[in-house]
Design an enzyme around this catalytic site. Structure first.
Site, PDB file in Angstrom:
ATOM      1  N   GLY A 196       0.891  -1.034   0.028  1.00  0.00           N
ATOM      2  CA  GLY A 196       0.025   0.106   0.057  1.00  0.00           C
ATOM      3  C   GLY A 196       0.791   1.334   0.097  1.00  0.00           C
ATOM      4  O   GLY A 196       0.731   2.172  -0.352  1.00  0.00           O
ATOM      5  N   ARG A 251       1.356   6.185   2.837  1.00  0.00           N
ATOM      6  CA  ARG A 251       0.226   4.525   2.902  1.00  0.00           C
ATOM      7  C   ARG A 251      -1.260   5.380   2.474  1.00  0.00           C
ATOM      8  O   ARG A 251      -1.202   6.809   2.374  1.00  0.00           O
ATOM      9  CB  ARG A 251       0.007   4.615   4.141  1.00  0.00           C
ATOM     10  CG  ARG A 251       1.522   4.030   4.611  1.00  0.00           C
ATOM     11  CD  ARG A 251       1.059   2.903   6.167  1.00  0.00           C
ATOM     12  NE  ARG A 251       2.932   2.744   6.036  1.00  0.00           N
ATOM     13  CZ  ARG A 251       3.387   1.665   6.304  1.00  0.00           C
ATOM     14  NH1 ARG A 251       3.103   0.215   5.220  1.00  0.00           N
ATOM     15  NH2 ARG A 251       4.671   1.284   6.366  1.00  0.00           N
ATOM     16  N   THR A 252      -2.151   4.286   2.006  1.00  0.00           N
ATOM     17  CA  THR A 252      -2.864   4.388   1.766  1.00  0.00           C
ATOM     18  C   THR A 252      -3.982   4.622   2.626  1.00  0.00           C
ATOM     19  O   THR A 252      -4.153   4.293   3.973  1.00  0.00           O
ATOM     20  CB  THR A 252      -3.962   3.050   1.211  1.00  0.00           C
ATOM     21  OG1 THR A 252      -2.433   2.822  -0.011  1.00  0.00           O
ATOM     22  CG2 THR A 252      -4.713   3.440   0.488  1.00  0.00           C
ATOM     23  N   GLN A 253      -4.061   6.182   2.354  1.00  0.00           N
ATOM     24  CA  GLN A 253      -4.967   6.450   4.056  1.00  0.00           C
ATOM     25  C   GLN A 253      -6.154   7.319   4.128  1.00  0.00           C
ATOM     26  O   GLN A 253      -7.015   8.083   4.227  1.00  0.00           O
ATOM     27  CB  GLN A 253      -4.081   8.017   4.570  1.00  0.00           C
ATOM     28  CG  GLN A 253      -3.353   7.019   5.019  1.00  0.00           C
ATOM     29  CD  GLN A 253      -2.355   8.542   5.983  1.00  0.00           C
ATOM     30  OE1 GLN A 253      -2.757   9.780   5.724  1.00  0.00           O
ATOM     31  NE2 GLN A 253      -0.705   7.302   6.275  1.00  0.00           N
ATOM     32  N   TYR A 254      -7.431   6.547   2.173  1.00  0.00           N
ATOM     33  CA  TYR A 254      -8.759   6.814   2.053  1.00  0.00           C
ATOM     34  C   TYR A 254      -9.682   5.886   2.243  1.00  0.00           C
ATOM     35  O   TYR A 254      -9.037   5.172   1.532  1.00  0.00           O
ATOM     36  CB  TYR A 254      -8.487   7.813   1.153  1.00  0.00           C
ATOM     37  CG  TYR A 254      -9.534   8.788   0.957  1.00  0.00           C
ATOM     38  CD1 TYR A 254     -10.434   9.702   1.551  1.00  0.00           C
ATOM     39  CD2 TYR A 254     -10.725   7.855  -0.006  1.00  0.00           C
ATOM     40  CE1 TYR A 254     -12.001  10.643   1.510  1.00  0.00           C
ATOM     41  CE2 TYR A 254     -12.220   8.803  -0.078  1.00  0.00           C
ATOM     42  CZ  TYR A 254     -12.228  10.048   0.964  1.00  0.00           C
ATOM     43  OH  TYR A 254     -13.264  10.169  -0.130  1.00  0.00           O
TER      44      TYR A 254
END
Length: 263
Positions: free
Chosen positions: A24, A36-39
């Site tokens: 990610g 990082r993927t934060q949504y």
């Protein structure tokens, strides 16, 4: 160009040869930093739960939205955990699936001890608070608000438990909880009408009242709901069903009338 690095875009950041973003993470446009993927992408909306005379009742709809699109209509967000607990989740559905995997490993490990005891809702809730706070400290949170309810025999007889924990590890125990939009619209109703000695039928009626308010006001909610209960006899998750609605209210006909700056 040497064999250890290569330049991207002629003057851009150097990236070690053979390295690829994984888990990610991805290389940022400048400085070579990672993010990082934060949504959240596929998300479920509110979960409502309360204690009643014989146990704990929990309810939510079965919709899951892809961004703002209500993409999936039959997603179950309430699951049984072990013998004494049920869990419900709002937020990113894939993160909820990961949490369920953690819980499967936890309950399996506990069962393998074969010591005549099993994890109760209080222990599982405590475990979830540590998991959520740990991931938050890694800046890689599990994007969920979790509701954990259950009943287990204790020193004082049957002990009902209801708690919640959010994506940054904030947690508490209460007689009634709601996540998402329900935290704003359902909690006032629960505070006004909840009683400790409610029967299951009265609890269902109160929960359905909250779900109906959310259906009218929350764009991500759908008219397909699932209710679950947990008592000393075990957990029961009922099939999804719909509620009778009425859309003829005066304020529904032109909701933007009189609103400042509206079209």
């Amino acid at each position: 160009m040497d064999g250890l690095s290569k330049t991207i875009g002629g003057g851009g950041p150097s990236v070690p040869a053979g390295s690829h973003p994984a888990g990610g993470s991805q290389a940022a446009a400048g400085g070579g930093a990672t993010q990082r993927t934060q949504y959240p992408y596929v998300t479920g909306t509110s979960v409502i739960a309360l204690k009643y005379k014989d146990g704990v009742i929990m309810a939510c709809d079965t919709g899951a939205s892809y961004g703002s699109t209500l993409r999936y209509k039959s997603v179950e967000r309430i699951k049984a955990v072990g013998k004494h607990s049920i869990i419900g989740a709002s937020g990113e559905y894939s993160d909820f699936q990961e949490i369920l995997r953690y819980l499967d490993e936890l309950t399996l490990s506990d069962h393998m001890w074969d010591d005549g005891n099993s994890l109760g809702p209080k222990e599982i809730h405590s475990y979830l608070t540590r998991v959520m706070y740990n991931r938050r400290n890694k800046f890689d949170p599990l994007w969920n608000s979790l509701v954990l309810g259950g009943v287990k025999k204790g020193p004082k007889g049957d002990e009902k438990y209801l708690g919640m924990v959010n994506m940054i590890g904030t947690h508490f125990e209460e007689n009634h909880v709601a996540t998402g939009f329900g935290n704003h619209l359902a909690i006032p109703i629960l505070r006004a009408e909840w009683r400790e000695d409610m029967t299951f039928e009265e609890a269902v009626k109160l929960v359905e009242k909250c779900l109906l308010v959310l259906l009218y006001r929350d764009r991500s909610s759908i008219n397909k709901f699932q209710i679950a209960k947990i008592t000393t006899e075990g957990s029961t998750i009922y099939p999804p069903y719909s509620l009778k609605t009425y859309w003829g209210f005066t304020h529904f006909e032109n909701p933007a009338q009189g609103a400042v700056g509206s079209w």
